[in-house]
Design an enzyme around this catalytic site. Sequence first.
Site, mmCIF file in Angstrom:
data_model
loop_
_atom_site.group_PDB
_atom_site.id
_atom_site.type_symbol
_atom_site.label_atom_id
_atom_site.label_comp_id
_atom_site.label_asym_id
_atom_site.label_seq_id
_atom_site.Cartn_x
_atom_site.Cartn_y
_atom_site.Cartn_z
ATOM 1 N N ASP A 169 0.853 -1.188 0.000
ATOM 2 C CA ASP A 169 0.000 0.000 0.000
ATOM 3 C C ASP A 169 0.884 1.232 0.000
ATOM 4 O O ASP A 169 1.785 1.368 0.835
ATOM 5 C CB ASP A 169 -0.904 0.019 1.233
ATOM 6 C CG ASP A 169 -2.022 -1.006 1.123
ATOM 7 O OD1 ASP A 169 -2.318 -1.445 -0.006
ATOM 8 O OD2 ASP A 169 -2.589 -1.373 2.167
ATOM 9 N N ASP A 194 -13.959 -5.771 -4.580
ATOM 10 C CA ASP A 194 -14.093 -5.978 -3.133
ATOM 11 C C ASP A 194 -15.506 -6.505 -2.908
ATOM 12 O O ASP A 194 -16.478 -5.833 -3.245
ATOM 13 C CB ASP A 194 -13.906 -4.655 -2.387
ATOM 14 C CG ASP A 194 -12.502 -4.091 -2.575
ATOM 15 O OD1 ASP A 194 -11.552 -4.899 -2.683
ATOM 16 O OD2 ASP A 194 -12.357 -2.861 -2.641
#
Lengths: 252, 192
Positions: free
Chosen positions: A11, A130
Amino acid sequence: MLKKRIIPCLDIANGRTVKGVNFVDIRDAGDPIELAKRYVEEGADELVFLDITATLEKRKTLVALVTQIASAINIPFTVGGGINSLEDAKAVILAGADKVSINSAAIKYPQLITEVSNYFGNQCVVVAMDVKNTQGNWKVFSHGGKTSTELDALEWALEAERRGAGEILLTSMNNDGTKNGFAIEITNTISEVVNIPVIASGGAGTMAHFKEVFQETKAGAALAASIFHFGEIPIPQLKTYLQNQKIPVRCL
Amino acid sequence: MIAILKYNAGNTTSVKNAVERLGYSCVVTDDPQVLQKAAKVIFPGVGEASTAMRYLKKRELDILIQSLKQPVLGICLGLQLLCKHSEENDTSCIGVFDAEVKRFPNELIVPHMGWNVLEVKESKLLKGISVVDDVYFVHSYYAEVSKDTKAICNYGIDFSAAMQKDNFYATQFHPEKSAGIGEQILKNFLEI
């Protein structure tokens, strides 16, 4: 034989990795290049970089970072986060990324999948989804899992494939962060039905979880972040374990 | 000087980076004179066969490639375009290799994406590469095994993972993305 891929995910915020790492001999744990090189040495099969604070003004930072990553590593890598247009995808791919991961923008404007696929080929397009199980139904969420949509997970996966996705990155929000294992059921359902590779994501906590997802689903790859960053599961050890479990993996 | 062919298929950045990491200087170009004078030419490619061939033909780069006498390395689509014909939009290709390019059967997951091993025959390009060394593939079409095949890979069926005829070398996999093994293969080519 085609190997099952192990993919660490980094990330990125403002050009730095977030969530930290505890590799002993890394000088700067926030430097994505240092971390990426370390993963390559350890035998990661691909890398994914997710720009979690991607905004318009940060775009240039990301492209500069992609250029640096591309010159530093010699395995494939995907860049995602805030890829909203063909122009965004072009900037990142021409800087040296092998694939772009599209999530919310593909939900809002599915034609984007086709545009990038037609321009660079479907192997460059990862559709990230997601998904969350609510009352027995797997639904797709956008904007980093914050916004619910009416999309059914399986239908969206099939539409993404039809529109030109070359791969699906499937993250179960129910499992993500729990360290209780991957979402076997939905990963199995989707990987059985689509004809493109599926990357399982969310929930990895032990080496056995990787074995389970590869034995019980057709996922071609498994992605994780913190367990790799914090050295809980070293990649070489994971590969040796999987090899002993008769799962085909690339060992150095 | 190493020349990397610039055309509409692809991401030449990774190839350029890989060559530079090995300490060679290189140029990405479509200038016929530079290509002809280069010590070696790399013909990369990611993309679709008919669009790429149309682009090459329009600029007569197809004829130029065929006429090159120095070592040439085709990568991925580069290998496929060096074959005779591709099923991808029924495309007539350059024809250095007498082989047909076909699509993987529908029962397989396509693209063939990831790390796979090679069964290497005698080959300068693949010197030092063994049966346990994985290289990175990403492709939906493959060149059938022919007399020019120097390494076979299996994904449901056997296909040409590496080919060679005279000064023309080619790999279906991406040496520039195949970590240390890929680096060794590129080094082998650069040292031919």
